[in-house]
Design a protein around this motif. Structure first.
Motif, PDB file in Angstrom:
ATOM      1  N   MET A   1       0.842  -1.172   0.000  1.00  0.00           N
ATOM      2  CA  MET A   1       0.000   0.000   0.000  1.00  0.00           C
ATOM      3  C   MET A   1       0.894   1.244   0.000  1.00  0.00           C
ATOM      4  SD  MET A   1      -2.737   1.224   2.819  1.00  0.00           S
ATOM      5  CE  MET A   1      -4.226   0.515   2.213  1.00  0.00           C
ATOM      6  N   VAL A   2       0.540   2.217  -0.803  1.00  0.00           N
ATOM      7  CA  VAL A   2       1.312   3.435  -0.933  1.00  0.00           C
ATOM      8  C   VAL A   2       0.916   4.406   0.170  1.00  0.00           C
ATOM      9  CG1 VAL A   2       1.831   5.361  -2.439  1.00  0.00           C
ATOM     10  CG2 VAL A   2       1.459   3.112  -3.411  1.00  0.00           C
ATOM     11  N   ARG A   3       1.928   5.000   0.796  1.00  0.00           N
ATOM     12  CA  ARG A   3       1.661   5.995   1.829  1.00  0.00           C
ATOM     13  C   ARG A   3       1.587   7.376   1.220  1.00  0.00           C
ATOM     14  NH1 ARG A   3       5.624   5.960   6.787  1.00  0.00           N
ATOM     15  NH2 ARG A   3       5.971   7.896   5.731  1.00  0.00           N
ATOM     16  N   LYS A   4       0.740   8.195   1.744  1.00  0.00           N
ATOM     17  CA  LYS A   4       0.670   9.592   1.330  1.00  0.00           C
ATOM     18  C   LYS A   4       1.341  10.410   2.423  1.00  0.00           C
ATOM     19  CE  LYS A   4      -1.511  12.973  -1.022  1.00  0.00           C
ATOM     20  NZ  LYS A   4      -1.125  13.366  -2.291  1.00  0.00           N
ATOM     21  N   TYR A   5       2.547  10.915   2.131  1.00  0.00           N
ATOM     22  CA  TYR A   5       3.332  11.636   3.120  1.00  0.00           C
ATOM     23  C   TYR A   5       2.742  13.014   3.337  1.00  0.00           C
ATOM     24  CZ  TYR A   5       7.173  14.121   5.300  1.00  0.00           C
ATOM     25  OH  TYR A   5       7.928  14.877   6.142  1.00  0.00           O
ATOM     26  N   LYS A   6       2.607  13.390   4.596  1.00  0.00           N
ATOM     27  CA  LYS A   6       2.160  14.724   4.947  1.00  0.00           C
ATOM     28  C   LYS A   6       3.142  15.299   5.960  1.00  0.00           C
ATOM     29  CE  LYS A   6      -1.681  17.445   6.362  1.00  0.00           C
ATOM     30  NZ  LYS A   6      -3.102  17.588   6.357  1.00  0.00           N
ATOM     31  N   ARG A   7       3.790  16.389   5.581  1.00  0.00           N
ATOM     32  CA  ARG A   7       4.785  17.013   6.439  1.00  0.00           C
ATOM     33  C   ARG A   7       4.099  17.764   7.566  1.00  0.00           C
ATOM     34  NH1 ARG A   7       7.342  21.850   7.174  1.00  0.00           N
ATOM     35  NH2 ARG A   7       6.059  22.892   5.648  1.00  0.00           N
ATOM     36  N   ASN A   8       4.662  17.666   8.757  1.00  0.00           N
ATOM     37  CA  ASN A   8       4.133  18.387   9.909  1.00  0.00           C
ATOM     38  C   ASN A   8       4.549  19.846   9.834  1.00  0.00           C
ATOM     39  OD1 ASN A   8       3.016  16.069  10.995  1.00  0.00           O
ATOM     40  ND2 ASN A   8       4.893  15.534  12.057  1.00  0.00           N
ATOM     41  N   ILE A   9       3.637  20.733  10.130  1.00  0.00           N
ATOM     42  CA  ILE A   9       3.922  22.164  10.127  1.00  0.00           C
ATOM     43  C   ILE A   9       4.870  22.464  11.286  1.00  0.00           C
ATOM     44  CG2 ILE A   9       2.909  24.448  10.370  1.00  0.00           C
ATOM     45  CD1 ILE A   9       1.569  23.494   8.033  1.00  0.00           C
ATOM     46  N   VAL A  11       8.153  21.738  11.258  1.00  0.00           N
ATOM     47  CA  VAL A  11       9.343  20.891  11.233  1.00  0.00           C
ATOM     48  C   VAL A  11      10.474  21.581  10.488  1.00  0.00           C
ATOM     49  CG1 VAL A  11      10.252  18.680  10.436  1.00  0.00           C
ATOM     50  CG2 VAL A  11       7.980  18.798  11.425  1.00  0.00           C
ATOM     51  N   ARG A  12      10.140  22.185   9.349  1.00  0.00           N
ATOM     52  CA  ARG A  12      11.133  22.919   8.574  1.00  0.00           C
ATOM     53  C   ARG A  12      10.699  24.366   8.470  1.00  0.00           C
ATOM     54  NH1 ARG A  12      11.388  19.500   3.250  1.00  0.00           N
ATOM     55  NH2 ARG A  12      10.492  21.447   2.613  1.00  0.00           N
ATOM     56  N   ARG A  13      11.639  25.222   8.104  1.00  0.00           N
ATOM     57  CA  ARG A  13      11.335  26.641   7.971  1.00  0.00           C
ATOM     58  C   ARG A  13      10.619  26.932   6.649  1.00  0.00           C
ATOM     59  NH1 ARG A  13      11.812  30.157  11.863  1.00  0.00           N
ATOM     60  NH2 ARG A  13      12.183  31.678  10.264  1.00  0.00           N
ATOM     61  N   TYR A  14      10.719  26.036   5.664  1.00  0.00           N
ATOM     62  CA  TYR A  14      10.106  26.280   4.367  1.00  0.00           C
ATOM     63  C   TYR A  14       8.613  25.993   4.425  1.00  0.00           C
ATOM     64  CZ  TYR A  14       8.976  25.707  -0.542  1.00  0.00           C
ATOM     65  OH  TYR A  14       8.399  25.801  -1.780  1.00  0.00           O
ATOM     66  N   ARG A  15       7.834  26.967   4.100  1.00  0.00           N
ATOM     67  CA  ARG A  15       6.367  26.855   4.009  1.00  0.00           C
ATOM     68  C   ARG A  15       5.756  26.354   5.319  1.00  0.00           C
ATOM     69  NH1 ARG A  15       2.336  27.067  -0.614  1.00  0.00           N
ATOM     70  NH2 ARG A  15       0.580  26.284   0.480  1.00  0.00           N
ATOM     71  N   ASP A  16       5.960  27.111   6.361  1.00  0.00           N
ATOM     72  CA  ASP A  16       5.408  26.774   7.667  1.00  0.00           C
ATOM     73  C   ASP A  16       4.050  27.439   7.899  1.00  0.00           C
ATOM     74  OD1 ASP A  16       7.216  25.022   8.628  1.00  0.00           O
ATOM     75  OD2 ASP A  16       8.362  26.482   9.767  1.00  0.00           O
ATOM     76  N   TYR A  17       3.242  27.478   6.866  1.00  0.00           N
ATOM     77  CA  TYR A  17       1.912  28.063   6.991  1.00  0.00           C
ATOM     78  C   TYR A  17       0.968  27.275   6.097  1.00  0.00           C
ATOM     79  CZ  TYR A  17       3.582  30.203   2.705  1.00  0.00           C
ATOM     80  OH  TYR A  17       4.113  30.402   1.456  1.00  0.00           O
ATOM     81  N   THR A  18      -0.293  27.321   6.415  1.00  0.00           N
ATOM     82  CA  THR A  18      -1.277  26.621   5.596  1.00  0.00           C
ATOM     83  C   THR A  18      -1.869  27.592   4.580  1.00  0.00           C
ATOM     84  OG1 THR A  18      -3.055  27.153   7.143  1.00  0.00           O
ATOM     85  CG2 THR A  18      -1.871  25.075   7.501  1.00  0.00           C
ATOM     86  N   ASP A  19      -2.511  27.040   3.585  1.00  0.00           N
ATOM     87  CA  ASP A  19      -3.151  27.877   2.570  1.00  0.00           C
ATOM     88  C   ASP A  19      -4.273  28.705   3.174  1.00  0.00           C
ATOM     89  OD1 ASP A  19      -1.475  27.008   0.543  1.00  0.00           O
ATOM     90  OD2 ASP A  19      -2.797  25.343  -0.008  1.00  0.00           O
ATOM     91  N   GLU A  20      -4.945  28.146   4.166  1.00  0.00           N
ATOM     92  CA  GLU A  20      -6.029  28.884   4.810  1.00  0.00           C
ATOM     93  C   GLU A  20      -5.482  30.112   5.544  1.00  0.00           C
ATOM     94  OE1 GLU A  20      -5.653  25.462   5.459  1.00  0.00           O
ATOM     95  OE2 GLU A  20      -7.089  24.923   3.907  1.00  0.00           O
TER      96      GLU A  20
END
Length: 112
Positions: A1-9, A11-20
């Motif tokens: 089964m393929v996993r869908k990776y989701k990065r935790n907000i 963790v890294r400095r790049y894109r530490d915000y949500t679209d909302e």
């Protein structure tokens, strides 16, 4: 089964915000409730990112531009599905020929 990776907000400095959060910050800036700098610090969005989104800069998609539009790709998928329903599934070569015909028609519409 393929996993869908989701990065935790956070963790890294790049894109530490949500679209909302980005949309909410832009909405508050457009109604003059917040300045760009205050919205950037409140929502944790880099000032440059917020400025570019507010001014409409860098709005193209990331990566190499595609040859076909999204609508043309959907039409190709529908065509392949219809051919499969008719009992004639398209091979890889068939799809390549179909794409080539579409590109020729796009380049020279007078050939139709």
């Amino acid at each position: 089964m393929v996993r869908k990776y989701k990065r935790n907000i956070g963790v890294r400095r790049y894109r530490d915000y949500t679209d909302e959060n980005l949309e909410e910050a832009l909405q508050k800036v457009t109604v003059n409730e917040y300045s760009l700098r205050k919205a950037a610090s409140e929502y944790g969005i880099p000032f440059g990112t917020l400025y570019n989104k507010y001014k409409g800069l860098h709005v193209r998609k990331v990566g190499h531009p595609t040859i076909f539009s999204a609508q043309e790709e959907q039409n190709l998928v529908k065509c392949a599905a219809v051919c499969g329903d008719w009992g004639y599934p398209l091979s890889k070569e068939d799809m390549c020929f179909l794409q080539k015909i579409i590109l020729i028609i796009k380049a020279e519409p007078s050939l139709i």
